[in-house]
Design an enzyme around this catalytic site. Structure first.
Site, PDB file in Angstrom:
ATOM      1  N   LYS A  64       0.828  -1.195   0.000  1.00  0.00           N
ATOM      2  CA  LYS A  64       0.000   0.000   0.000  1.00  0.00           C
ATOM      3  C   LYS A  64       0.868   1.253   0.000  1.00  0.00           C
ATOM      4  O   LYS A  64       2.026   1.216   0.437  1.00  0.00           O
ATOM      5  CB  LYS A  64      -0.881   0.027   1.259  1.00  0.00           C
ATOM      6  CG  LYS A  64      -1.919  -1.067   1.363  1.00  0.00           C
ATOM      7  CD  LYS A  64      -2.656  -0.958   2.685  1.00  0.00           C
ATOM      8  CE  LYS A  64      -3.711  -2.042   2.841  1.00  0.00           C
ATOM      9  NZ  LYS A  64      -4.836  -1.878   1.905  1.00  0.00           N
ATOM     10  N   ARG A 122     -10.041 -11.565   1.792  1.00  0.00           N
ATOM     11  CA  ARG A 122     -10.929 -12.588   1.224  1.00  0.00           C
ATOM     12  C   ARG A 122     -10.264 -13.966   1.251  1.00  0.00           C
ATOM     13  O   ARG A 122     -10.961 -14.983   1.304  1.00  0.00           O
ATOM     14  CB  ARG A 122     -11.355 -12.184  -0.181  1.00  0.00           C
ATOM     15  CG  ARG A 122     -10.237 -12.122  -1.200  1.00  0.00           C
ATOM     16  CD  ARG A 122     -10.600 -11.284  -2.430  1.00  0.00           C
ATOM     17  NE  ARG A 122     -10.646  -9.867  -2.109  1.00  0.00           N
ATOM     18  CZ  ARG A 122     -10.937  -8.916  -2.993  1.00  0.00           C
ATOM     19  NH1 ARG A 122     -11.199  -9.243  -4.253  1.00  0.00           N
ATOM     20  NH2 ARG A 122     -10.961  -7.648  -2.631  1.00  0.00           N
TER      21      ARG A 122
END
Length: 467
Positions: free
Chosen positions: A246, A320
């Protein structure tokens, strides 16, 4: 550390020496007081011992929490140790929400300050008296309000703690201590056990961190029940994005990437305290998503507890992956009637809904309707988005069963939900709540962003309605 909290009691008379807080809706404010219009949040000192609070026009119950929390937070260092709330003519539910707001107004975010700014002793050792008419019993509402507010405060502490104070191992210790104190069962699977079970997706995400992963399995079983509900929460205690790293700006906020886990931890604890007549299974796969030479790489193909193979397109779509193992484990080992997962999963859901509602994804219309109704009642809103089969193509992989990211600047939250659905074994009553915009954010209580304990009141209302 055990918190000291105010005492709360019901009374039926006045004491002129005690500060009295009275609230009024617009249209019902006292006559002859033209300067006080009872607008939402308006404060008027009628005398040195009587404070009037405006509620606005026909406020809903969630607004009562916000208004009282704001009032008590703004004067957090100036309250006397004894306060009387004039609740004559108010419903027990109204009183319950006002108490929650008052207690949350005393939430102290200064968790690690060596010289914290003062908070009134009212929130620690004070007395809150609730003035009602004779013949009205609010003991159950007082007890429920205290339990709900205290659990929310504990969950906000978890959300606001930095990653080095809430590693996966420490989350497991938190759960075990809570289980011991509240009478439910917790098992924490360590890395060796995860390897034995074949939790390959969770283990793959953890490879870049020196902190070992865990899976927390909680079980609250009431004396009698007809429904079993499994709650699965994303527990990434810090998220760098992995190799798909990120940007550094605001990366410190990624301590909040365990908002789903926090909601599940709090909900199981609260269910045990409230003795809800629903069996609740809490599943929390937890890890850091960090970067080193051993970290999972884009393009890797990994396994999963379900047996499905996954092509990893983006290592920052890690939530996920760990939820895939958590969902499969919940379905195959507990056969729940209802399966709900909560996760701070995508920025896409914030682009869609902003900071006003969580994304709700489910093919089950009844479940969608019930969760939406609970969201409206509690103010922790959800908004349903589609999980049509037309989106399945977005997770199709050439070399594995599925891929974890479609790489397109569209439908990101929906595609993430379709990925999760692939690991539910086609469960007929599954719902995914993407709480990325709701679990952590700016507010008047924490302009630098802080945890909200979103999901606790939503799930409490929903689960209570099942009984």
């Amino acid at each position: 550390m055990t918190r000291k909290e105010m005492r709360i009691e019901q009374v039926f008379g006045f004491d002129e020496e005690v500060l009295v807080v009275r609230s009024f809706e617009q249209g019902a404010e006292p006559e002859g007081q033209s300067m006080f219009r009872a607008e939402k949040g308006e404060v008027w000192w009628f005398s040195s011992t009587e404070l009037w609070l405006g509620l606005g026009k026909a406020p809903k119950l969630p607004a009562i929490i916000r208004i009282f929390r704001s009032l008590f937070f703004k004067r957090k260092d100036r309250w006397p140790e004894q306060i009387r709330l004039d609740a004559r003519g108010k419903s027990p539910e109204w009183i319950e929400h006002a108490i929650i707001g008052i207690m949350l107004g005393g939430y102290n975010l200064q968790l690690y300050k060596t010289e914290p700014k003062p908070f009134s002793e009212f929130f620690k050792n004070g007395l809150l008296q609730i003035l009602t008419e004779e013949g009205i019993s609010i003991e159950d509402n007082i007890a429920a309000a205290q339990k709900i507010a205290l659990v929310q405060i504990r969950i906000m502490d978890l959300m606001n703690a930095p990653g080095n104070y809430k590693t996966p191992t420490l989350l497991g210790e938190w759960a075990k201590k809570s289980a011991e104190e509240n009478g439910y069962q917790v098992t924490v699977f360590d890395k060796q056990k995860l390897e034995e079970l074949g939790m390959h997706a969770l283990l793959a995400v953890s490879k870049g961190s020196t902190e070992p992963p865990v899976m927390i399995v909680s079980e609250y079983v009431p004396a009698s029940y007809t429904k079993t509900v499994a709650l699965v929460g994303k527990g990434v205690t810090f998220d760098t994005g992995g190799i798909s790293v990120k940007p550094s700006a605001n990366m410190h906020l990624m301590k909040s990437d365990m908002g789903g886990a926090a909601a599940v931890l709090g909900m199981v604890e609260l269910a045990a305290q409230l003795q809800l007549p629903v069996r609740i299974i809490g599943i929390i796969p937890s890890t850091e998503n960090a970067v080193d030479g051993a970290a999972m790489k884009p393009g890797d193909v990994i396994g999963s507890y379900s047996g499905k193979t996954i092509e990893v397109i983006d290592t920052d779509a890690e939530g996920r992956l760990i939820l895939a193992d958590g969902l499969s484990y919940a379905v195959r080992n507990f056969q729940p009637d209802i399966l709900v997962d909560l996760a701070t999963l995508t920025g896409s859901v914030i682009q869609t809904l902003g900071y006003e509602a969580a994304g709700l994804f489910t093919p089950n219309d009844e479940l969608a309707m019930d969760l939406s109704a609970s969201g409206e009642v509690t103010g922790e809103r959800v908004w349903r988005l589609p999980v049509w089969d037309e989106y399945k193509e977005e997770i199709s992989s050439d070399i594995a069963d599925v891929k974890n990211y479609h790489g397109k600047p569209l439908a990101g939250a929906i595609v993430a939900a379709k990925f999760l659905e692939a690991f539910t074994d086609e469960h007929p009553a599954w719902a995914h709540l993407d709480i990325a915009g709701m679990a952590f954010g700016d507010s008047e209580f924490a302009p630098g962003r802080a945890g909200t304990a979103y999901g606790i009141r939503l799930l409490t209302h929903y689960l209570s309605a099942l009984s």
